[in-house]
Scaffold this motif. Structure first.
Motif, PDB file in Angstrom:
ATOM      1  N   GLY A  12       0.832  -1.203   0.000  1.00  9.73           N
ATOM      2  CA  GLY A  12       0.000   0.000   0.000  1.00  9.73           C
ATOM      3  C   GLY A  12       0.863   1.248   0.000  1.00  9.73           C
ATOM      4  N   ASP A  13       0.230   2.398  -0.263  1.00 16.80           N
ATOM      5  CA  ASP A  13       0.928   3.696  -0.234  1.00 16.80           C
ATOM      6  C   ASP A  13       2.034   3.802  -1.280  1.00 16.80           C
ATOM      7  N   GLU A  14       1.833   3.182  -2.425  1.00 18.30           N
ATOM      8  CA  GLU A  14       2.856   3.236  -3.488  1.00 18.30           C
ATOM      9  C   GLU A  14       2.703   4.469  -4.370  1.00 18.30           C
ATOM     10  N   PRO A  37     -12.617   3.997   3.728  1.00 23.00           N
ATOM     11  CA  PRO A  37     -11.900   5.119   4.336  1.00 23.00           C
ATOM     12  C   PRO A  37     -10.541   4.738   4.916  1.00 23.00           C
ATOM     13  N   ASN A  38     -10.140   3.481   4.779  1.00 21.23           N
ATOM     14  CA  ASN A  38      -8.765   3.117   5.181  1.00 21.23           C
ATOM     15  C   ASN A  38      -7.741   3.635   4.170  1.00 21.23           C
ATOM     16  N   ALA A  39      -8.189   3.964   2.957  1.00 23.01           N
ATOM     17  CA  ALA A  39      -7.267   4.406   1.912  1.00 23.01           C
ATOM     18  C   ALA A  39      -7.065   5.920   1.960  1.00 23.01           C
ATOM     19  N   GLY A  40      -5.925   6.351   1.458  1.00 26.46           N
ATOM     20  CA  GLY A  40      -5.675   7.790   1.319  1.00 26.46           C
ATOM     21  C   GLY A  40      -4.856   7.984   0.056  1.00 26.46           C
ATOM     22  N   MET A 129      -3.545  -5.707  15.463  1.00 22.25           N
ATOM     23  CA  MET A 129      -3.151  -5.838  14.065  1.00 22.25           C
ATOM     24  C   MET A 129      -2.616  -4.514  13.510  1.00 22.25           C
ATOM     25  N   GLY A 130      -3.018  -3.428  14.167  1.00 17.35           N
ATOM     26  CA  GLY A 130      -2.645  -2.107  13.632  1.00 17.35           C
ATOM     27  C   GLY A 130      -3.546  -1.699  12.490  1.00 17.35           C
ATOM     28  N   THR A 131      -4.842  -1.988  12.596  1.00 12.06           N
ATOM     29  CA  THR A 131      -5.766  -1.566  11.531  1.00 12.06           C
ATOM     30  C   THR A 131      -5.879  -0.041  11.553  1.00 12.06           C
ATOM     31  N   THR A 132      -6.544   0.481  10.544  1.00 12.71           N
ATOM     32  CA  THR A 132      -6.732   1.931  10.496  1.00 12.71           C
ATOM     33  C   THR A 132      -7.892   2.365  11.396  1.00 12.71           C
ATOM     34  N   LEU A 133      -8.551   1.415  12.027  1.00 11.86           N
ATOM     35  CA  LEU A 133      -9.694   1.671  12.933  1.00 11.86           C
ATOM     36  C   LEU A 133     -10.854   2.358  12.203  1.00 11.86           C
ATOM     37  N   ALA A 220      -7.137   0.101  -4.272  1.00  7.51           N
ATOM     38  CA  ALA A 220      -6.599   0.696  -3.043  1.00  7.51           C
ATOM     39  C   ALA A 220      -5.812  -0.404  -2.324  1.00  7.51           C
ATOM     40  N   GLN A 221      -5.087  -0.050  -1.264  1.00  3.26           N
ATOM     41  CA  GLN A 221      -4.220  -0.999  -0.567  1.00  3.26           C
ATOM     42  C   GLN A 221      -3.312  -1.711  -1.590  1.00  3.26           C
ATOM     43  N   SER A 222      -3.092  -3.032  -1.456  1.00  2.00           N
ATOM     44  CA  SER A 222      -2.119  -3.643  -2.374  1.00  2.00           C
ATOM     45  C   SER A 222      -2.152  -5.153  -2.288  1.00  2.00           C
ATOM     46  N   TYR A 234      -2.082 -10.365   8.742  1.00  2.00           N
ATOM     47  CA  TYR A 234      -1.746  -8.924   8.743  1.00  2.00           C
ATOM     48  C   TYR A 234      -2.096  -8.339   7.378  1.00  2.00           C
ATOM     49  N   VAL A 235      -3.356  -8.284   7.116  1.00  2.00           N
ATOM     50  CA  VAL A 235      -3.859  -7.880   5.801  1.00  2.00           C
ATOM     51  C   VAL A 235      -5.104  -7.023   6.005  1.00  2.00           C
ATOM     52  N   THR A 236      -5.601  -6.475   4.925  1.00  2.00           N
ATOM     53  CA  THR A 236      -6.890  -5.817   5.007  1.00  2.00           C
ATOM     54  C   THR A 236      -7.970  -6.863   4.710  1.00  2.00           C
ATOM     55  N   SER A 237      -9.204  -6.462   4.570  1.00  2.00           N
ATOM     56  CA  SER A 237     -10.270  -7.465   4.476  1.00  2.00           C
ATOM     57  C   SER A 237     -10.853  -7.596   3.078  1.00  2.00           C
ATOM     58  N   ARG A 269       5.560   0.075   4.954  1.00  2.00           N
ATOM     59  CA  ARG A 269       4.434  -0.706   5.456  1.00  2.00           C
ATOM     60  C   ARG A 269       3.863   0.026   6.671  1.00  2.00           C
ATOM     61  N   VAL A 270       2.545   0.014   6.811  1.00  2.00           N
ATOM     62  CA  VAL A 270       1.922   0.578   8.022  1.00  2.00           C
ATOM     63  C   VAL A 270       1.240  -0.562   8.757  1.00  2.00           C
ATOM     64  N   GLY A 271       1.316  -0.523  10.076  1.00  2.00           N
ATOM     65  CA  GLY A 271       0.684  -1.582  10.860  1.00  2.00           C
ATOM     66  C   GLY A 271       1.630  -2.769  11.012  1.00  2.00           C
ATOM     67  N   GLY A 299      -2.019   9.245   9.760  1.00  2.00           N
ATOM     68  CA  GLY A 299      -0.886  10.053  10.213  1.00  2.00           C
ATOM     69  C   GLY A 299       0.183   9.230  10.905  1.00  2.00           C
ATOM     70  N   ARG A 300       0.001   7.889  10.966  1.00  2.00           N
ATOM     71  CA  ARG A 300       1.002   7.059  11.640  1.00  2.00           C
ATOM     72  C   ARG A 300       2.306   7.064  10.838  1.00  2.00           C
ATOM     73  N   PRO A 301       3.482   7.076  11.541  1.00  2.00           N
ATOM     74  CA  PRO A 301       4.738   6.960  10.791  1.00  2.00           C
ATOM     75  C   PRO A 301       4.785   5.592  10.116  1.00  2.00           C
TER      76      PRO A 301
HETATM   77  P1  IMP Z   1      -7.677  -2.173   7.824  1.00  2.00           P
HETATM   78  O1  IMP Z   1      -7.724  -2.183   6.323  1.00  2.00           O
HETATM   79  O2  IMP Z   1      -7.988  -0.842   8.429  1.00  2.00           O
HETATM   80  O3  IMP Z   1      -8.469  -3.291   8.424  1.00  2.00           O
HETATM   81  O4  IMP Z   1      -6.160  -2.461   8.262  1.00  2.00           O
HETATM   82  C1  IMP Z   1      -5.510  -3.711   8.043  1.00  2.00           C
HETATM   83  C2  IMP Z   1      -4.050  -3.501   7.676  1.00  2.00           C
HETATM   84  O5  IMP Z   1      -3.981  -2.934   6.378  1.00  2.00           O
HETATM   85  C3  IMP Z   1      -3.312  -2.536   8.600  1.00  2.00           C
HETATM   86  O6  IMP Z   1      -1.964  -2.974   8.728  1.00  2.00           O
HETATM   87  C4  IMP Z   1      -3.358  -1.213   7.858  1.00  2.00           C
HETATM   88  O7  IMP Z   1      -2.297  -0.362   8.217  1.00  2.00           O
HETATM   89  C5  IMP Z   1      -3.223  -1.711   6.428  1.00  2.00           C
HETATM   90  N1  IMP Z   1      -3.835  -0.788   5.486  1.00  2.00           N
HETATM   91  C6  IMP Z   1      -5.144  -0.605   5.233  1.00  2.00           C
HETATM   92  N2  IMP Z   1      -5.329   0.335   4.290  1.00  2.00           N
HETATM   93  C7  IMP Z   1      -4.108   0.732   3.921  1.00  2.00           C
HETATM   94  C8  IMP Z   1      -3.646   1.683   2.952  1.00  2.00           C
HETATM   95  O8  IMP Z   1      -4.401   2.327   2.222  1.00  2.00           O
HETATM   96  N3  IMP Z   1      -2.291   1.814   2.881  1.00  2.00           N
HETATM   97  C9  IMP Z   1      -1.433   1.088   3.631  1.00  2.00           C
HETATM   98  N4  IMP Z   1      -1.823   0.200   4.545  1.00  2.00           N
HETATM   99  C10 IMP Z   1      -3.157   0.019   4.677  1.00  2.00           C
END
Ligand code: IMP
Length: 445
Positions: A12-14, A37-40, A129-133, A220-222, A234-237, A269-271, A299-301
């Motif tokens: 993600g974040d590429e 809304p986890n994406a930016g 897991m470090g999700t984006t909540l 979005a994500q990757s 350690y993935v998204t859903s 990588r985040v999370g 905003g997480r590093p």
């Molecule tokens: P969730 O998608 O919020 O459930 O988070 C699950 C995992 O995916 C966490 O490690 C997040 O940091 C990561 N993640 C989710 N969306 C993104 C994204 O857009 N960029 C990077 N990491 C993401």
């Protein structure tokens, strides 16, 4: 290229948003196909930076339609706010369409996301897991459990009421749920406001494809965060792969023409989760500062490190990339050498060229690096030359780096991003990297 999908090739974040925005210049529809809304997705037009969370980047260009597609999980309140905010800033130039099949993220899902993270962390030896909540996991769980509410329900008051009641029964174990009637009323009012933008988007896309219009699918994500093929758990859903983009838009595989994989010249990588080529503390600091590597959503590093060719080849195979876009090469400018992870070694010293299925098994693997010659800093002057003269103005060591990526994936690097501005993107052409050979012959043997 009537249907092109753009997907992330790392964690993600590429800078997929930037590449999609660039390609969107020729498109009619841009469709977000998963996540929410986890994406930016950051896009910089001139000096103005904007971050899209739930809208496709097509909404930024006149004459385009940005579709928030069926595969998404949408927070409808945040979505309305995002539309209003873009409008206030005079950036809303295209049309916004919201798929009636997309699922809703409700305040209940956010509460559940936090509750689950706490539960995981409280277990002996457990960790969050470090999700984006943002409620992503619980919303997708409800989609598959058949408890979910969809965007279409916002426009059907009786259905909204009965489905919400069911969901409240299902979530009765959660603390601090908002009063049901208040939420129902708010959703119903929101539904009336969003109704003009809600549509069955699949037939519109099918018709556009028939007319020969360009449709871009904005992942979005990757790949490495895919719920099935990523570093589980350690993935998204969702399925942020090329196949997932088709499912998330309703476009059949036979209509797909191009798959663009986007990667940074390094990685982040985040999370939580495996990250074999994660850099040392000082390397991380260097990349984080140079690349502004903080989450666009939270905003997480970000954790920072080097390009991992094992994971990139895996992502290439999984997605069937037909071309690659390499971003943020300017961040590495000025380094003498650029490390690239070319393989792993297991504890016996044997070479491993494939990612393990079990996330914890990454821990015993040691990355093997090759150090490629670095390229000079991309000064304003050099950037201006690249803008004028194109690929010929690129430093030779940078071109060698891109060739190396191609040689090790079998996929041509066709796009290069060398700064945050829209203009700082270069189309290299399919033959620009040496040995560009659609397919994976170079390494699969
Ligand atoms: P969730 O998608 O919020 O459930 O988070 C699950 C995992 O995916 C966490 O490690 C997040 O940091 C990561 N993640 C989710 N969306 C993104 C994204 O857009 N960029 C990077 N990491 C993401």
């Amino acid at each position: 290229m009537p249907v092109t999908v753009v997907v992330g090739a790392q964690f993600g974040d590429e800078a997929k948003g930037k590449i999609t925005d660039f390609l969107a210049a020729n498109a009619r529809y841009v469709v977000r196909t998963g996540g929410g809304p986890n994406a930016g997705h950051s896009i910089q037009i001139g000096e103005e930076k904007t971050v899209l969370h739930q809208l496709a980047c097509g909404v930024l260009r006149p004459g385009l339609v940005g579709v928030s597609g069926p595969g998404m999980s949408l927070d409808p309140f945040a979505l309305e706010e995002e539309i209003l905010e873009l409008d206030r800033r005079h950036l809303l130039k295209g049309e916004v369409l919201i798929s009636d099949r997309a699922h809703l993220i409700l305040p209940l899902h956010r509460i559940e996301d936090a509750w689950e993270e706490e539960l995981r962390a409280k277990q002996p030896g457990g960790k969050a897991m470090g999700t984006t909540l943002r409620g992503i996991g619980p919303s997708y769980a409800d989609r598959y459990g058949r408890w979910g509410l969809r965007v279409v329900d916002l426009t059907r008051p009786a259905l909204l009421s009965s489905r919400l009641s069911m969901l409240y029964v299902r979530k009765a174990h959660l603390p601090g749920l908002p009063p049901q009637e208040e939420l129902r009323a708010n959703l119903s009012e929101l539904g009336s406001r969003l109704a003009p933008r809600i549509a069955s988007t699949e037939p519109l896309l099918w018709e556009a494809i028939r007319r020969g219009e360009v449709v871009l699918l904005e992942g979005a994500q990757s790949a490495l965060l895919d719920v099935d093929y990523g570093t589980y758990p350690y993935v998204t859903s969702s399925h942020p792969t090329a196949a997932g983009a088709l499912m998330g838009s309703g476009i059949p595989p036979s209509d797909l023409d191009e798959v663009v994989g986007v990667l940074k010249a390094y990685s982040t990588r985040v999370g939580e989760g495996p990250y074999p080529t994660e850099g040392s503390a000082s390397e991380q600091e260097y990349l984080r500062e140079g690349g502004g590597e903080r989450g666009a959503t939270t905003g997480r590093p970000r954790r920072c490190g080097w390009l991992d060719l094992v994971l990139l080849r895996y992502a290439s195979r999984l997605n069937g990339f037909t071309s690659l876009a390499v971003t943020k090469v300017d961040v590495l400018g000025g380094l003498d050498e650029v490390p690239v992870g070319v393989g792993y070694e297991d504890p016996s010293g044997a070479r491993v060229d494939w990612p393990p299925t079990v996330a914890e098994e990454f821990d015993s693997l040691r990355p093997v690096y090759r150090r490629l010659p670095g390229w000079p800093e991309l000064t304003t002057r050099l950037k201006a030359r690249i803008e004028r003269e194109g690929v010929h103005a690129l430093p030779s060591t940078l071109r060698r780096y891109l060739d190396y990526v191609t040689e090790n994936t079998g996929v041509p690097v066709e796009w290069l991003s060398y700064g945050p501005r829209r203009e700082e993107t270069l189309w290299l052409g399919r033959g620009a990297t040496a040995q560009a050979s659609r397919g994976l012959e170079n390494w699969a043997a």
